[in-house]
Structure formats: C-alpha cells, structure tokens
Write a protein that holds these residues in place. Structure first.
Motif, PDB file in Angstrom:
ATOM      1  N   GLY A  86     -26.319   9.317   6.297  1.00  0.00           N
ATOM      2  CA  GLY A  86     -27.238  10.348   5.677  1.00  0.00           C
ATOM      3  C   GLY A  86     -28.525  10.122   5.501  1.00  0.00           C
ATOM      4  O   GLY A  86     -29.107   8.711   5.846  1.00  0.00           O
TER       5      GLY A  86
ATOM      6  N   LYS B 123     -23.011  11.595   1.992  1.00  0.00           N
ATOM      7  CA  LYS B 123     -23.222  10.081   1.943  1.00  0.00           C
ATOM      8  C   LYS B 123     -22.354   9.363   1.539  1.00  0.00           C
ATOM      9  O   LYS B 123     -22.276   8.046   1.962  1.00  0.00           O
ATOM     10  CB  LYS B 123     -24.355   9.883   0.564  1.00  0.00           C
ATOM     11  CG  LYS B 123     -25.482  10.552   0.818  1.00  0.00           C
ATOM     12  CD  LYS B 123     -26.630   9.652   1.850  1.00  0.00           C
ATOM     13  CE  LYS B 123     -27.200   8.421   1.133  1.00  0.00           C
ATOM     14  NZ  LYS B 123     -28.141   7.835   2.215  1.00  0.00           N
ATOM     15  N   ASP B 148     -24.283   6.318  -5.034  1.00  0.00           N
ATOM     16  CA  ASP B 148     -24.077   7.324  -4.198  1.00  0.00           C
ATOM     17  C   ASP B 148     -22.829   7.974  -4.701  1.00  0.00           C
ATOM     18  O   ASP B 148     -22.519   9.161  -4.553  1.00  0.00           O
ATOM     19  CB  ASP B 148     -23.955   6.835  -2.639  1.00  0.00           C
ATOM     20  CG  ASP B 148     -25.363   6.751  -2.088  1.00  0.00           C
ATOM     21  OD1 ASP B 148     -26.556   7.263  -2.450  1.00  0.00           O
ATOM     22  OD2 ASP B 148     -25.491   5.975  -1.001  1.00  0.00           O
TER      23      ASP B 148
END
Lengths: 86, 156
Positions: A86, B123, B148
């Motif tokens: 990401g 993520k 995250d």
C-alpha cells in the motif's frame, strides 16, 4: 500422509534460503499449527522465525489461515511476515 | 447493497495514469456522482535516510484474489458504482506511485468511506512486502505497523 507445497515470501524466504519446497508429513500433522511445530523443529533460522515470539502469517490455498486450519492434502501453504503493501 | 459494482484489479510493474483510470471508470458506469481517489507514493526518505529504491514483492494469485475480496467487501457495505485497485510491484524509485484506489458512487459519502476502508484493508491483508534500499547501508524489510491494524479494526 499429506503432501504439502510450501511457499515462503519476503524476509522468511531469505531467512530460510528457499522460496518453496514440498514436504510429506505423517497423518498426525493435521493443522497449520502442527506444520509450524514441524518446521520449527528443524532448528536454526526455522526455530528462530517460527518457534519464538516472532509474528508471521500463514495462508492455506491462498486464504489467510489460523493455527487451527486443517492441512489439505496437496495444499499450497504459504508462510510470510505481516504484510506491508500500500 | 443490491446494485452491481464494477470491480477492476491490476497488479503490475507498470505505472498508471490517474486521469486515464478515472475516465475509463466513468465511461463504464452510469449515474456516477462522485469519484474518490487515493494514490500512495514512495517517500524519498526512510527513517530520515535518503532512499535509493524500494522493492515490492507479492504473492502471485493470492494478491489478486485478496484485492478482489476487499473490493467485494466494500461493495457490500456501501452503495458503489465501481472500485478500481492498482498496485505496483518490482523496483520503484523515490516519489514513484505505488498504489491507486478509486471508488465511484452516486454520492460522495459512500466513495469517501469505501476508499479509506479499501486502503485500511489492503495495508493489513493483501500479501505485499516492501524492502527498502537506502543510498547508504544495508537494505531491510519494512516492518508491519500496529497502527495499520488499529486503522482496520475501526471498521469492525
């Protein structure tokens, strides 16, 4: 007996010095947790990465698994560090 | 939601063009009132040290199915016209684009929420790993961040 196709990624691939291998395990190794115990018993980096308190993830046939997930014969089992995309 | 959501997934070394991607989505959807885009970039410094390159490794096959699953999950939670996810792999230099998430909806609220949800999910669940190569010193694998996981937990 179960035949398993193991894959390793990222830091674990480097630690173990291989990206894949095939293992044949006796029937009593039935779950992901059993496989991890088997691999950690190899000692060295295997024990260091899989037998200590280090965090790793396992996918069975490309779906994230837990220690209780059964090992399917001829299954693709991937072991890798927590993801960082990401 | 009952409406059909267009889902596009691409994992590739190739760069992407934001405007082209958005135009393609709009041409394929009807009654689109909002598009929210997120683009992730390679920072030129890592822990204060200048970065030479970043290597993005992934798990071919699982990556695509994980991204598809994430997009499906978003389309069940919000009313969405389309979800487009592009993630690059291989070697990327400083300031290179890494990831694009575009969400098309009738109204902005759905698109804003779904875009953030997809990124939080990606993520922590999509099998990508970053290795950083600093200009000086040894390369190292980026460690996963607890923040995250916390970001994803907000949605459940």
């Amino acid at each position: 007996m179960r035949t398993l196709n193991l894959l390793y990624f990222a830091r674990l691939r480097e630690s173990f010095g291989r990206e894949k291998e095939t293992v044949v395990l006796p029937a009593q190794y039935a779950t992901v947790g059993d496989l991890v115990t088997y691999l950690a018993s190899r000692g060295g980096e295997w024990e260091n990465e899989l037998g200590s308190d280090k965090v790793f993830r396992v996918a069975v046939n490309q779906v994230l698994a837990t220690a209780d997930t059964p090992l399917p014969d001829q299954g693709e089992i991937a072991i890798f560090p927590p993801v960082t995309g990401g | 939601m009952t409406e059909q959501t267009l889902i596009r997934i691409r994992v590739s070394e190739a760069d992407f063009d934001l405007q082209e991607e958005q135009q393609a989505l709009l041409e394929l959807t009807a009654e689109a009132g909002a598009v929210v885009s997120f683009t992730g970039y390679v920072r030129e410094f890592s822990s204060g040290a200048p970065l030479e390159t970043m290597l993005l490794e992934h798990y071919p096959g699982m990556t695509e199915s994980a991204l598809e699953m994430i997009a499906q999950e978003a389309s069940q939670r919000w009313s969405l016209k389309a979800v487009n996810i592009i993630h690059r792999i291989g070697r990327l230099g400083p300031k290179a684009r890494i990831v694009l998430v575009q969400v098309v909806s009738r109204h902005r609220g759905d698109a804003f929420s779904a875009c953030e949800f997809v990124m939080d999910y990606l993520k922590t669940r999509a099998p990508f790993w970053k290795k950083e190569f600093p200009l000086e010193g040894q390369p190292y694998w980026v460690e996963a961040k607890e923040t995250d996981e916390a970001a994803l937990a907000r949605w459940f």
